[in-house]
Design an enzyme around this catalytic site. Structure first.
Site, PDB file in Angstrom:
ATOM      1  N   LEU A   1       0.818  -1.195   0.000  1.00  8.59           N
ATOM      2  CA  LEU A   1       0.000   0.000   0.000  1.00  8.59           C
ATOM      3  C   LEU A   1       0.859   1.255   0.000  1.00  8.59           C
ATOM      4  CD1 LEU A   1      -1.287  -1.921   2.747  1.00  8.59           C
ATOM      5  CD2 LEU A   1      -3.147  -1.005   1.416  1.00  8.59           C
ATOM      6  N   CYS A   2       0.455   2.201  -0.805  1.00  9.57           N
ATOM      7  CA  CYS A   2       1.074   3.527  -0.809  1.00  9.57           C
ATOM      8  C   CYS A   2      -0.036   4.509  -1.185  1.00  9.57           C
ATOM      9  CB  CYS A   2       2.277   3.597  -1.751  1.00  9.57           C
ATOM     10  SG  CYS A   2       1.962   3.305  -3.497  1.00  9.57           S
ATOM     11  N   GLY A   3       0.317   5.675  -1.639  1.00 13.79           N
ATOM     12  CA  GLY A   3      -0.707   6.658  -1.986  1.00 13.79           C
ATOM     13  C   GLY A   3      -1.612   6.193  -3.114  1.00 13.79           C
TER      14      GLY A   3
END
Length: 152
Positions: free
Chosen positions: A64-66
């Site tokens: 998960l990231c932006g």
């Protein structure tokens, strides 16, 4: 099923939600991501999770990231890994059924918490369908080996 999960600081909150969701469903989850308030480079997290999966220590991974894009790009650099950005039910399903992706990438700035849980559930319950997708997935592996043999 053993799942490796990781995030950068942009997706810490979503990681917490997904980890809790997975544990409630009985999955074994190990966290390779940022801690609360920690700034971390997503390539380091993506590489670690992808390497753990490629080594056989975990069956699947969630990054998960932006947006999920950066994590996907980096994870796909690890030989043998197929990481897919999933932002809707169809992409989550096809990531597994058509592409046999071992890593799902999500963006906290793109999907809400409830949709993310739904996408994780779809992705975890789907299996590679084989059929017409088999030669495509095999070709990905062949090209990867070809590249490795030519430039390693």
């Amino acid at each position: 099923m053993k799942i490796a999960i990781g995030c950068d600081e942009a997706a810490f909150d979503l990681k917490q939600v997904i980890m809790e969701h997975l544990k409630e469903k009985g999955y074994e989850v190990d966290d390779f991501g940022a801690e609360k308030g920690e700034v971390i480079l997503y390539p380091d997290v993506a590489y670690k999770v992808a390497d753990e999966i490629a080594s056989g220590h975990y069956e699947r991974g969630i990054l998960l990231c932006g947006t999920g894009i950066g994590m996907s790009i980096c994870a796909n650099k690890v030989p043998g890994i197929r990481a897919a950005v999933c932002h809707d039910p169809f992409s989550a399903q096809r990531a597994r059924k058509s592409n046999n992706a071992q890593i799902m990438c999500l963006g906290e700035r793109v999907v809400g918490k409830e949709l993310a849980k739904c996408l994780v559930d779809i992705w975890l319950t789907c299996e590679f369908a084989g059929g017409g997708s088999t030669p495509k997935v095999e070709r990905i592996h062949e090209l990867e080996m070809e590249y490795h043999n030519n430039f390693a």
